[in-house]
Design a protein around this motif. Structure first.
Motif, PDB file in Angstrom:
ATOM      1  N   ASN A   5     -48.009 -23.324  18.929  1.00 63.19           N
ATOM      2  CA  ASN A   5     -46.737 -23.966  18.570  1.00 63.19           C
ATOM      3  C   ASN A   5     -45.796 -24.184  19.753  1.00 63.19           C
ATOM      4  O   ASN A   5     -44.605 -24.427  19.556  1.00 63.19           O
ATOM      5  CB  ASN A   5     -46.024 -23.114  17.505  1.00 63.19           C
ATOM      6  N   ILE A   6     -46.310 -24.119  20.965  1.00 60.34           N
ATOM      7  CA  ILE A   6     -45.419 -24.347  22.101  1.00 60.34           C
ATOM      8  C   ILE A   6     -45.058 -25.831  22.197  1.00 60.34           C
ATOM      9  O   ILE A   6     -45.783 -26.696  21.717  1.00 60.34           O
ATOM     10  CB  ILE A   6     -46.052 -23.884  23.430  1.00 60.34           C
ATOM     11  N   LYS A   7     -43.951 -26.104  22.832  1.00 59.94           N
ATOM     12  CA  LYS A   7     -43.515 -27.483  23.035  1.00 59.94           C
ATOM     13  C   LYS A   7     -44.149 -28.003  24.320  1.00 59.94           C
ATOM     14  O   LYS A   7     -43.893 -27.479  25.402  1.00 59.94           O
ATOM     15  CB  LYS A   7     -41.988 -27.555  23.121  1.00 59.94           C
ATOM     16  N   TRP A 157     -47.359 -18.907  32.100  1.00 64.77           N
ATOM     17  CA  TRP A 157     -47.809 -19.558  33.326  1.00 64.77           C
ATOM     18  C   TRP A 157     -49.296 -19.922  33.285  1.00 64.77           C
ATOM     19  O   TRP A 157     -49.973 -19.969  34.301  1.00 64.77           O
ATOM     20  CB  TRP A 157     -47.461 -18.714  34.563  1.00 64.77           C
ATOM     21  N   THR A 158     -49.778 -20.176  32.091  1.00 60.03           N
ATOM     22  CA  THR A 158     -51.124 -20.707  31.886  1.00 60.03           C
ATOM     23  C   THR A 158     -51.017 -22.217  31.709  1.00 60.03           C
ATOM     24  O   THR A 158     -50.085 -22.699  31.069  1.00 60.03           O
ATOM     25  CB  THR A 158     -51.757 -20.100  30.619  1.00 60.03           C
ATOM     26  N   ASN A 159     -51.958 -22.970  32.281  1.00 59.39           N
ATOM     27  CA  ASN A 159     -51.970 -24.420  32.099  1.00 59.39           C
ATOM     28  C   ASN A 159     -52.444 -24.760  30.687  1.00 59.39           C
ATOM     29  O   ASN A 159     -53.584 -24.465  30.339  1.00 59.39           O
ATOM     30  CB  ASN A 159     -52.905 -25.092  33.103  1.00 59.39           C
ATOM     31  N   VAL A 160     -51.587 -25.387  29.912  1.00 60.47           N
ATOM     32  CA  VAL A 160     -51.967 -25.852  28.574  1.00 60.47           C
ATOM     33  C   VAL A 160     -51.948 -27.379  28.612  1.00 60.47           C
ATOM     34  O   VAL A 160     -50.902 -27.996  28.811  1.00 60.47           O
ATOM     35  CB  VAL A 160     -51.001 -25.328  27.495  1.00 60.47           C
TER      36      VAL A 160
END
Length: 316
Positions: A5-7, A157-160
């Motif tokens: 659910n991150i923006k 700080w993970t690339n999504v």
């Protein structure tokens, strides 16, 4: 699930006039300010380039001039994973018919897969690929496509990556490959690498003879051959490594990724998110690395975990 659910950052294409490209892809606009989107949108990567002095002294250097360009040079372009997910992915944001109106600027020392992917996946004309050699380049009209991943405190700080970009690359690759009569089951060998090698991969060949596993050396294959191999992949077995980036070219494989326990947990998400978006079956088996190079020796425990996956595959 933590990232569900991150923006996400918006995808966009920014057009600028009269810019300078300094050193490794840093774009300075007509007002003399650095466009952070050219440095993976964060000061961290600008600082890693160690080129602020080149920006400051840029007027002392000889320059080439290009009328229209898209600049793909950045801090991470030498790495296969980052090239596909953070450079090729920027171009799929732009309409295909627009791409060949621009010179694609890359570093003159780029690996072979860089040019091969531009030509064979994105249909970029060879004459439109500009190999940048000088510290300074002037461009009259530049397109800056956004980096299609989100990386901040909300993602630890993970690339999504934006799901639409993963789907687009997968779709483009299927136009360039063909479906073979049968799927191929293979183990990605990293014996030519310096770390995360499967030290006794032959045991898999002997244990599952009916599945006809092959051992493949991806570094010996052309970019187009890697696309074709993964398009027809059945079961893929590998330790964590950049070769799994090729999952983005696949069609319903089963993936077994051995992941070293002494590595950052967030790294286990990098290839899994490709599989998740494309609805692949992806199993991650954690193992205790036998040395500082994170090599894997298949023991009774790891083989037992692998056997569960293979048994499930056979029963489907």
């Amino acid at each position: 699930m933590a990232f569900k659910n991150i923006k996400l950052r918006n995808l966009f294409v920014k057009e600028l006039k009269d810019v300078e490209v300094i050193d490794h892809g840093v774009i300075v606009n007509s007002e003399g300010y650095i466009e952070l989107e050219s440095t993976i949108f964060q000061k961290e990567y600008l600082n890693k380039l160690n080129c602020n002095h080149w920006v400051y002294l840029r007027k002392l250097f000889y320059f080439n001039h290009i009328e229209k360009a898209i600049v793909l040079s950045n801090y991470l372009e030498q790495n296969y994973y980052h090239w596909i997910l953070e450079c090729v992915s920027r171009l799929v944001i732009i309409k295909t018919e627009e791409l060949n109106k621009y010179k694609i600027v890359i570093d003159s020392k780029s690996p072979k897969f860089v040019i091969d992917s531009l030509i064979n996946l994105l249909d970029i004309n060879q004459e439109n690929i500009f190999l940048k050699k000088n510290k300074r380049l002037k461009v009259s009209n530049v397109l800056i496509p956004s980096f299609p991943h989100t990386r901040d405190e909300s993602t630890s700080w993970t690339n999504v990556y934006n799901p639409s970009v993963i789907r687009k690359i997968n779709s483009l690759s299927k136009r360039k490959t063909i479906i073979a009569p049968r799927k191929r089951n293979f183990i990605i060998s990293r014996k030519k690498a310096t770390q995360r090698r499967i030290l006794n991969s032959d045991i898999i060949l002997k244990k599952y003879t009916e599945l006809c596993f092959e051992i493949v050396f991806l570094e010996d294959l052309l970019f187009t051959e890697q696309m074709q191999l993964f398009r027809n992949a059945g079961i893929i077995i590998s330790t964590h490594g950049a070769g799994l980036t090729n999952l983005i070219f696949s069609e319903q494989p089963v993936i077994v990724e051995f992941f070293p326990s002494n590595r950052y947990n967030r790294d286990a998400f990098y290839f899994y998110q490709i599989s998740s978006e494309l609805d692949f079956s992806h199993y991650i088996i954690e193992f205790e690395a036998k040395n500082a190079k994170q090599d894997l020796f298949l023991d009774e425990n790891t083989l037992s975990e692998l056997d569960k996956v293979i048994t499930e595959y056979k029963n489907v």
